[in-house]
Design an enzyme around this catalytic site. Structure first.
Site, PDB file in Angstrom:
ATOM      1  CB  CYS A  94       3.697 -21.946  -4.319  1.00 40.20           C
ATOM      2  SG  CYS A  94       5.010 -21.718  -5.531  1.00 40.20           S
ATOM      3  CB  CYS A 207       2.116 -24.178 -11.968  1.00 44.79           C
ATOM      4  SG  CYS A 207       2.310 -22.406 -11.639  1.00 44.79           S
TER       5      CYS A 207
HETATM    6  N1  DGL Z   1       2.344 -20.816  -8.513  1.00 49.42           N
HETATM    7  C1  DGL Z   1       3.601 -21.434  -8.464  1.00 49.42           C
HETATM    8  C2  DGL Z   1       3.538 -22.962  -8.487  1.00 49.42           C
HETATM    9  O1  DGL Z   1       2.542 -23.531  -8.120  1.00 49.42           O
HETATM   10  C3  DGL Z   1       4.778 -20.944  -9.210  1.00 49.42           C
HETATM   11  C4  DGL Z   1       4.743 -19.958 -10.278  1.00 49.42           C
HETATM   12  C5  DGL Z   1       6.068 -19.241 -10.367  1.00 49.42           C
HETATM   13  O2  DGL Z   1       6.249 -18.338  -9.565  1.00 49.42           O
HETATM   14  O3  DGL Z   1       6.900 -19.623 -11.206  1.00 49.42           O
HETATM   15  O4  DGL Z   1       4.500 -23.613  -8.828  1.00 49.42           O
END
Ligand code: DGL
Length: 299
Positions: A94, A207
């Site tokens: 993430c 993301c």
């Molecule tokens: N998948 C996450 C990232 O790479 C974040 C998405 C979220 O929860 O806002 O930043």
């Protein structure tokens, strides 16, 4: 840092002392939700003998609009949960959690092989012909000191212009499984078109949820270049994370070399059915999924 040897400081210093894990121990991977599956698929393909445990913090998603303090607390709690299950290495799949919490995680677990994810500005700078790169990410990632430092560093080195685009609501659409809906397509167009209009020919998926709407991103980019058609490159760092994980495991002597496939277990603070559906639709995998309480500490 991830590569340091265990030291003799005590848990009172805020440093966790884990018993040494062996090669057969699992690798822990987590994200705010199902986005981390876009990284897990590369790990699974690249390191097929490894046992994997995935945690989706979907009950607390999205992270992108949470405070840094809240994301740090979630990340530390999830790391503790995975280490209590014997994880030999962690992947923060993430960008938002990496930006907020990777330094705290490294400080608390100095001997642990730990890989984070950050927007691929460096590969994008090497690819762009217009010297303009669009970065799609959460508000929290783009507002972080870690991201600002990275952008300044790569911009200074290469002279490339980076246009930041917070994609509010996009991770939510992916969490809801709306990968092809008209609403998601419209949201993607709204975020992508201004970047193309300003000359970006390369888009960074900053993301881990966004690779799952890559087709919509590509078609929004194409749609915005109808007058002057030009190829748009997309940068996704999922595979680079898997490669870095292998390097760290090798350096720590922790790579599992047994024949036969590794196991996969998954936990969620949201709906087990939603995570099972995501695994099945996105990765064609069917792990056993257990639910965790979302409130405060995990587990
Ligand atoms: N998948 C996450 C990232 O790479 C974040 C998405 C979220 O929860 O806002 O930043």
């Amino acid at each position: 840092m991830a590569d340091t040897k265990p030291d003799s400081r005590s848990a009172q210093d805020g440093i966790a002392i884990e018993p040494p894990a062996g090669c057969d121990a699992p690798i822990g991977v987590f994200d705010s939700g199902i986005g981390g599956l876009s990284v897990l698929r590369h790990i699974h393909a690249y390191l097929p003998h490894e046992h994997l445990i995935y945690v989706a913090d979907s009950g607390f998603a999205p992270y992108g609009d949470k405070s840094e303090q809240a994301i740090v607390a979630r990340s530390l709690a999830i790391a503790d949960f995975l280490l209590a299950r014997g994880a030999k290495a962690l992947v923060v799949a993430c960008n938002t959690a990496t930006a907020a919490a990777i330094s705290g995680l490294r400080a608390r677990h100095p001997a642990l092989p730990l890989v984070g994810v950050e927007p691929g500005l460096k590969p994008a700078a090497a690819m762009t012909k217009t010297r303009t790169v669009g970065v799609l990410a959460t508000e929290r990632t783009l507002a972080s000191t870690k991201f600002s430092l990275l952008r300044e560093q790569i911009a200074a080195l290469t002279g490339v212009r980076f246009l930041s685009q917070p994609c509010i609501g996009l991770a939510d659409q992916v969490e809801k499984g709306e990968l092809h809906s008209a609403a998601t397509a419209m949201l993607v167009r709204r975020h992508v078109a201004p970047l193309i209009e300003q000359g970006a020919d390369t888009l960074v998926l900053g993301c881990t949820h966004y690779p799952f709407v890559r087709q919509l991103i590509e078609s929004a980019a194409r749609g915005a270049t109808v007058d002057q058609p030009q190829p748009i490159a997309i940068v996704d760092t999922g595979e680079a994370v898997a490669r870095q994980l292998l390097r760290l495991l090798t350096r720590h002597g922790l790579q599992r070399i047994e024949q036969g496939g590794g196991s996969l277990a998954a936990f969620t603070t949201g709906s087990e059915t939603a995570l099972a559906t995501a695994f099945s639709n996105l990765l064609q995998l069917h792990p056993v999924i257990q639910r965790l309480a979302a409130e405060s500490a995990i587990g």
